[in-house]
Design a protein around this motif. Structure first.
Motif, PDB file in Angstrom:
ATOM      1  N   UNK A  65     -34.753  66.422  -3.112  1.00 40.33           N
ATOM      2  CA  UNK A  65     -33.366  66.391  -2.654  1.00 40.33           C
ATOM      3  C   UNK A  65     -32.814  64.971  -2.664  1.00 40.33           C
ATOM      4  N   UNK A  66     -33.562  64.032  -2.096  1.00 40.08           N
ATOM      5  CA  UNK A  66     -33.081  62.645  -2.025  1.00 40.08           C
ATOM      6  C   UNK A  66     -32.860  62.093  -3.432  1.00 40.08           C
ATOM      7  N   UNK A  67     -33.794  62.348  -4.340  1.00 39.28           N
ATOM      8  CA  UNK A  67     -33.660  61.879  -5.717  1.00 39.28           C
ATOM      9  C   UNK A  67     -32.453  62.504  -6.406  1.00 39.28           C
ATOM     10  N   UNK A  68     -32.228  63.798  -6.164  1.00 39.04           N
ATOM     11  CA  UNK A  68     -31.101  64.521  -6.751  1.00 39.04           C
ATOM     12  C   UNK A  68     -29.773  63.871  -6.347  1.00 39.04           C
ATOM     13  N   UNK A  69     -29.580  63.633  -5.056  1.00 41.74           N
ATOM     14  CA  UNK A  69     -28.304  63.069  -4.595  1.00 41.74           C
ATOM     15  C   UNK A  69     -28.143  61.619  -5.015  1.00 41.74           C
ATOM     16  N   UNK A  70     -29.222  60.875  -5.041  1.00 38.28           N
ATOM     17  CA  UNK A  70     -29.120  59.475  -5.460  1.00 38.28           C
ATOM     18  C   UNK A  70     -28.775  59.365  -6.950  1.00 38.28           C
ATOM     19  N   UNK A  71     -29.331  60.266  -7.759  1.00 37.50           N
ATOM     20  CA  UNK A  71     -28.987  60.267  -9.181  1.00 37.50           C
ATOM     21  C   UNK A  71     -27.500  60.579  -9.378  1.00 37.50           C
ATOM     22  N   UNK A  72     -26.977  61.519  -8.598  1.00 32.97           N
ATOM     23  CA  UNK A  72     -25.558  61.859  -8.729  1.00 32.97           C
ATOM     24  C   UNK A  72     -24.669  60.741  -8.181  1.00 32.97           C
ATOM     25  N   UNK A  73     -25.145  60.007  -7.187  1.00 30.01           N
ATOM     26  CA  UNK A  73     -24.389  58.839  -6.722  1.00 30.01           C
ATOM     27  C   UNK A  73     -24.195  57.841  -7.852  1.00 30.01           C
ATOM     28  N   UNK A  74     -25.241  57.620  -8.629  1.00 30.92           N
ATOM     29  CA  UNK A  74     -25.150  56.696  -9.765  1.00 30.92           C
ATOM     30  C   UNK A  74     -24.156  57.234 -10.794  1.00 30.92           C
ATOM     31  N   UNK A  75     -24.230  58.537 -11.059  1.00 28.84           N
ATOM     32  CA  UNK A  75     -23.337  59.155 -12.040  1.00 28.84           C
ATOM     33  C   UNK A  75     -21.883  59.103 -11.598  1.00 28.84           C
ATOM     34  N   UNK A  76     -21.634  59.346 -10.303  1.00 24.32           N
ATOM     35  CA  UNK A  76     -20.262  59.426  -9.795  1.00 24.32           C
ATOM     36  C   UNK A  76     -19.725  58.088  -9.286  1.00 24.32           C
ATOM     37  N   UNK A  77     -20.593  57.067  -9.158  1.00 24.85           N
ATOM     38  CA  UNK A  77     -20.205  55.770  -8.585  1.00 24.85           C
ATOM     39  C   UNK A  77     -19.642  55.945  -7.176  1.00 24.85           C
ATOM     40  N   UNK A  78     -20.305  56.788  -6.401  1.00 28.51           N
ATOM     41  CA  UNK A  78     -19.913  57.023  -5.012  1.00 28.51           C
ATOM     42  C   UNK A  78     -21.173  57.163  -4.155  1.00 28.51           C
ATOM     43  N   UNK A  79     -21.022  56.870  -2.868  1.00 27.45           N
ATOM     44  CA  UNK A  79     -22.155  57.073  -1.963  1.00 27.45           C
ATOM     45  C   UNK A  79     -21.850  58.240  -1.040  1.00 27.45           C
ATOM     46  N   UNK A  80     -22.728  59.248  -1.044  1.00 26.78           N
ATOM     47  CA  UNK A  80     -22.539  60.358  -0.117  1.00 26.78           C
ATOM     48  C   UNK A  80     -23.837  60.803   0.558  1.00 26.78           C
ATOM     49  N   UNK A  81     -24.959  60.103   0.336  1.00 27.84           N
ATOM     50  CA  UNK A  81     -26.178  60.386   1.085  1.00 27.84           C
ATOM     51  C   UNK A  81     -26.547  59.134   1.879  1.00 27.84           C
ATOM     52  N   UNK A  82     -26.795  59.318   3.163  1.00 26.57           N
ATOM     53  CA  UNK A  82     -27.122  58.195   4.043  1.00 26.57           C
ATOM     54  C   UNK A  82     -28.338  58.546   4.889  1.00 26.57           C
ATOM     55  N   UNK A  83     -29.291  57.627   5.018  1.00 24.33           N
ATOM     56  CA  UNK A  83     -30.415  57.878   5.929  1.00 24.33           C
ATOM     57  C   UNK A  83     -29.920  57.850   7.374  1.00 24.33           C
ATOM     58  N   UNK A  84     -30.459  58.709   8.207  1.00 25.55           N
ATOM     59  CA  UNK A  84     -30.095  58.728   9.620  1.00 25.55           C
ATOM     60  C   UNK A  84     -31.368  58.874  10.458  1.00 25.55           C
TER      61      UNK A  84
END
Length: 345
Positions: A65-84
């Motif tokens: 899951x973490x890898x999936x969202x981080x890859x899409x962050x790179x593709x979209x040039x946006x940040x939407x996953x944050x560690x909490x």
């Protein structure tokens, strides 16, 4: 020949990107109404608090899951996953003792922080039996994520914002309206009740309601959990959730849910927060809390990926990969997600 994906929530999105990664043609058909994936809290929590157990297949699910969202962050040039960090306030001495016993056990050390004196005496909010901290938890900004994927699909000209019409499927000619297709993936969430191919599966409507609140005093360094969750979103703004209404029949927000959430909030703080907004979404849930994944018993090019429930953002990336691998690489699906098990209910 295209792969048609019905539904633009987290289920449909994860299927779409698994196929695109393999150079498969895709088109997403999404009517964009009451997407539970947008209203969801977006919390990825590796621990089930009731018995202090690990979430289902978490050791496999979380890295994917973490890898999936981080890859899409790179593709979209946006940040939407944050560690909490999730701070869980114990409801009893027994829960505190269970946590203390498990925190050093093999398999739990990645997720349970060892209890300290500060955890027991934490005084920023109400705290009767002490608290524990969950590590390796994350928050997905769901609205930003869903909108970013829609923008991407539209840019790639693979998105149709319209209702899916089941009676327009021609299975003999492998056509939907004027679109030739190889496969259709039904990822339409609770709207599966309208699906003539899969509406016999025991998928229920579970409505969840959330409040966005404003507070000048509330502790905002971690997510707080006791009877409810309180997630810091931005300065003095928090997400408060969530209610669970089984067998829901509509999407409306209710005063009863608002009162319930504020009552639960009172276990954390005596403050009366300012309510900014209230939202409701319908999640597809199953009797055993495992999704339904697989192909139709007769029409082998029709697939379902549904029933992800409250943990959709955690489990969708890995389970979508497993479904696509079962189709393209002839790998076996996990038996816990098989649609065949519905025959036993």
């Amino acid at each position: 020949m295209k792969n048609i994906i019905v539904g633009g929530g987290i289920a449909g999105i994860s299927i779409a990107f698994e196929l695109l990664k393999r150079k498969e043609e895709v088109i997403v058909i999404d009517k964009k109404t009451n997407t539970a994936s947008e209203v969801a809290g977006g919390i990825i929590n590796p621990i089930v608090f009731r018995r202090t157990t690990k979430s289902w297949r978490i050791d496999e699910m979380l890295p994917k899951a973490v890898n999936f969202y981080k890859q899409l962050e790179v593709l979209f040039h946006q940040q939407f996953i944050s560690p909490i960090v999730i701070r869980r306030f114990f409801s009893s001495e027994q829960e505190s003792e269970t946590w203390a016993k498990k925190q050093t056990k093999e398999g739990f050390t990645d997720y349970l922080a060892e209890l300290t004196k500060e955890d027991y005496l934490f005084s920023k909010v109400k705290n009767e039996f002490g608290s524990g901290r969950v590590k390796n938890a994350y928050w997905i900004n769901t609205k930003m994520f869903i909108e970013a994927t829609r923008v991407f699909f539209k840019k790639e000209n693979i998105y149709k914002n319209e209702p899916f019409e089941y009676n327009e499927i021609n299975l003999d000619k492998k056509k939907y309206k004027n679109i030739p297709f190889n496969r259709i993936f039904f990822c339409e969430g609770h709207q599966v009740k309208n699906n003539p191919f899969f509406n016999k599966l025991p998928i229920s409507w579970t409505k969840g309601q959330l409040l966005t609140i404003k507070s000048q005093k509330l502790y905002n360094k971690t997510l707080l959990n006791r009877k409810c969750f309180v997630l810091p979103k931005e300065k003095n703004v928090f997400l408060l959730g969530a209610t669970y209404e089984w067998n829901a029949t509509n999407y409306k927000t209710t005063n009863e849910a608002q009162s319930e959430l504020l009552q639960k909030f009172n276990y954390i703080s005596d403050e009366k927060p300012e309510i900014i907004c209230q939202e409701a979404g319908i999640r597809p849930t199953t009797p055993d809390r495992r999704p339904f994944i697989g192909c139709h018993s007769i029409h082998k090019n029709l697939f379902i990926f549904n029933g992800l429930g409250a943990k959709g953002y955690l489990i969708a990336p890995l389970l979508s990969k497993e479904l696509i691998e079962s189709i393209l690489e002839n790998k076996n699906l996990n038996s816990e997600t098989s649609i065949q098990r519905s025959l036993k209910h």
